[in-house]
Design a protein around this motif. Structure first.
Motif, PDB file in Angstrom:
ATOM      1  N   LEU A  27      -7.531   8.728   2.604  1.00 14.59           N
ATOM      2  CA  LEU A  27      -7.211   8.047   3.928  1.00 14.59           C
ATOM      3  C   LEU A  27      -8.302   6.790   4.170  1.00 14.59           C
ATOM      4  N   GLN A  28      -9.328   7.437   4.002  1.00 14.07           N
ATOM      5  CA  GLN A  28     -10.590   6.146   4.183  1.00 14.07           C
ATOM      6  C   GLN A  28     -10.495   4.990   3.124  1.00 14.07           C
ATOM      7  N   ASP A  29      -9.929   5.290   1.940  1.00 17.36           N
ATOM      8  CA  ASP A  29      -9.645   4.218   1.022  1.00 17.36           C
ATOM      9  C   ASP A  29      -8.500   3.208   1.466  1.00 17.36           C
ATOM     10  N   VAL A  30      -7.483   4.091   2.022  1.00 11.79           N
ATOM     11  CA  VAL A  30      -6.321   3.135   2.613  1.00 11.79           C
ATOM     12  C   VAL A  30      -6.668   2.351   3.669  1.00 11.79           C
ATOM     13  N   LEU A  31      -7.635   3.036   4.757  1.00 10.82           N
ATOM     14  CA  LEU A  31      -8.245   2.352   5.856  1.00 10.82           C
ATOM     15  C   LEU A  31      -8.882   1.032   5.219  1.00 10.82           C
ATOM     16  N   ARG A  32      -9.589   1.200   4.077  1.00  5.77           N
ATOM     17  CA  ARG A  32     -10.427  -0.080   3.500  1.00  5.77           C
ATOM     18  C   ARG A  32      -9.413  -1.124   3.026  1.00  5.77           C
ATOM     19  N   ARG A  33      -8.305  -0.683   2.383  1.00  3.31           N
ATOM     20  CA  ARG A  33      -7.204  -1.579   1.707  1.00  3.31           C
ATOM     21  C   ARG A  33      -6.656  -2.455   2.926  1.00  3.31           C
ATOM     22  N   LEU A  34      -6.264  -1.634   4.135  1.00  7.85           N
ATOM     23  CA  LEU A  34      -5.779  -2.099   5.178  1.00  7.85           C
ATOM     24  C   LEU A  34      -6.972  -3.586   5.952  1.00  7.85           C
ATOM     25  N   TYR A  35      -7.994  -3.241   5.590  1.00  8.83           N
ATOM     26  CA  TYR A  35      -8.902  -4.232   6.048  1.00  8.83           C
ATOM     27  C   TYR A  35      -8.907  -5.317   5.152  1.00  8.83           C
ATOM     28  N   ASP A  36      -8.548  -5.236   3.883  1.00 11.18           N
ATOM     29  CA  ASP A  36      -8.435  -6.240   2.866  1.00 11.18           C
ATOM     30  C   ASP A  36      -7.236  -7.123   3.520  1.00 11.18           C
ATOM     31  N   ILE A  37      -6.146  -6.656   4.197  1.00 14.10           N
ATOM     32  CA  ILE A  37      -5.245  -7.807   4.535  1.00 14.10           C
ATOM     33  C   ILE A  37      -5.761  -8.789   5.490  1.00 14.10           C
ATOM     34  N   GLN A  38      -5.662  -9.792   5.208  1.00 17.61           N
ATOM     35  CA  GLN A  38      -6.085 -11.110   5.903  1.00 17.61           C
ATOM     36  C   GLN A  38      -5.695 -11.020   7.586  1.00 17.61           C
ATOM     37  N   ILE A  94       0.986  -1.143  -0.045  1.00 21.54           N
ATOM     38  CA  ILE A  94      -0.122   0.028   0.005  1.00 21.54           C
ATOM     39  C   ILE A  94       1.126   1.109  -0.053  1.00 21.54           C
ATOM     40  N   PRO A  95       1.007   1.977  -1.076  1.00 21.13           N
ATOM     41  CA  PRO A  95       2.119   3.044  -1.224  1.00 21.13           C
ATOM     42  C   PRO A  95       1.922   4.063   0.050  1.00 21.13           C
ATOM     43  N   GLU A  96       0.805   4.523   0.350  1.00 20.84           N
ATOM     44  CA  GLU A  96       0.611   5.315   1.143  1.00 20.84           C
ATOM     45  C   GLU A  96       0.804   5.074   2.576  1.00 20.84           C
ATOM     46  N   VAL A  97       1.166   3.929   2.710  1.00 19.90           N
ATOM     47  CA  VAL A  97       1.833   3.519   4.311  1.00 19.90           C
ATOM     48  C   VAL A  97       3.181   3.774   3.899  1.00 19.90           C
ATOM     49  N   VAL A 105      -7.060  -8.789   9.845  1.00 17.20           N
ATOM     50  CA  VAL A 105      -7.263  -7.498  10.163  1.00 17.20           C
ATOM     51  C   VAL A 105      -8.600  -7.361  10.482  1.00 17.20           C
ATOM     52  N   SER A 106      -8.889  -7.027  11.860  1.00 16.34           N
ATOM     53  CA  SER A 106     -10.369  -6.841  12.228  1.00 16.34           C
ATOM     54  C   SER A 106     -10.838  -5.635  12.680  1.00 16.34           C
ATOM     55  N   GLY A 107      -9.773  -4.847  12.635  1.00 13.64           N
ATOM     56  CA  GLY A 107     -10.310  -3.197  12.995  1.00 13.64           C
ATOM     57  C   GLY A 107      -9.286  -2.302  12.851  1.00 13.64           C
ATOM     58  N   THR A 108      -9.553  -1.048  12.796  1.00 10.86           N
ATOM     59  CA  THR A 108      -8.418  -0.015  12.731  1.00 10.86           C
ATOM     60  C   THR A 108      -8.879   1.219  13.563  1.00 10.86           C
ATOM     61  N   LYS A 109      -8.064   1.864  14.325  1.00 10.78           N
ATOM     62  CA  LYS A 109      -8.307   3.172  14.880  1.00 10.78           C
ATOM     63  C   LYS A 109      -7.358   4.298  14.426  1.00 10.78           C
ATOM     64  N   ALA A 110      -7.676   5.132  13.757  1.00  5.76           N
ATOM     65  CA  ALA A 110      -7.012   6.113  12.853  1.00  5.76           C
ATOM     66  C   ALA A 110      -6.901   7.544  13.668  1.00  5.76           C
ATOM     67  N   THR A 111      -5.674   7.867  13.912  1.00  2.00           N
ATOM     68  CA  THR A 111      -5.569   9.448  14.554  1.00  2.00           C
ATOM     69  C   THR A 111      -4.998  10.307  13.406  1.00  2.00           C
ATOM     70  N   VAL A 112      -5.868  11.435  12.964  1.00  2.00           N
ATOM     71  CA  VAL A 112      -5.215  12.353  11.978  1.00  2.00           C
ATOM     72  C   VAL A 112      -4.432  13.379  12.803  1.00  2.00           C
ATOM     73  N   VAL A 113      -3.179  13.595  12.224  1.00  2.00           N
ATOM     74  CA  VAL A 113      -2.404  14.741  12.586  1.00  2.00           C
ATOM     75  C   VAL A 113      -2.849  16.088  12.176  1.00  2.00           C
ATOM     76  N   LEU A 114      -3.120  16.890  12.935  1.00  2.00           N
ATOM     77  CA  LEU A 114      -3.542  18.392  12.837  1.00  2.00           C
ATOM     78  C   LEU A 114      -2.217  19.122  12.453  1.00  2.00           C
ATOM     79  N   GLU A 115      -1.136  19.072  13.160  1.00  4.00           N
ATOM     80  CA  GLU A 115       0.029  19.804  13.029  1.00  4.00           C
ATOM     81  C   GLU A 115       1.137  19.067  13.520  1.00  4.00           C
ATOM     82  N   THR A 116       2.455  19.149  12.779  1.00  4.60           N
ATOM     83  CA  THR A 116       3.624  18.629  13.110  1.00  4.60           C
ATOM     84  C   THR A 116       4.638  19.536  13.641  1.00  4.60           C
TER      85      THR A 116
END
Length: 85
Positions: free
Chosen positions: A50-61, A23-26, A63-74
């Motif tokens: 990002l939502q699309d990447v999370l869907r592709r992560l779910y396709d990995i055998q 997954i190139p975005e990872v 994987v039962s869930g994800t919890k994403a944290t979006v960065v507002l500022e670095t």
């Protein structure tokens, strides 16, 4: 946009590195201790992507869930330096 996602799984994920790398975005994937199995660093251009990447992560055998944290500022990111320097 930058996000970190904790990946929950029902199986050991240590042998799934190639699937995360496909997954190139990872940008990074780490097997971690604790309530999740894997921590990934994701860069995308929009929340929709990002939502699309999370869907592709779910396709990995296993994987039962994800919890994403979006960065507002670095504040800063350190470049990787050789160990011991």
């Amino acid at each position: 946009m930058l996000a970190f996602a904790l990946i929950d799984s029902s199986v050991w994920m240590g042998d799934r590195a190639a699937e995360f790398a496909a997954i190139p975005e990872v940008q990074e994937a780490h097997v971690v201790a604790g309530s999740a199995s894997v921590l990934v660093k994701v860069r995308t251009s929009t929340t929709a992507r990002l939502q699309d990447v999370l869907r592709r992560l779910y396709d990995i055998q296993g994987v039962s869930g994800t919890k994403a944290t979006v960065v507002l500022e670095t504040f800063f990111e350190r470049p990787i330096s050789p160990i011991g320097q």
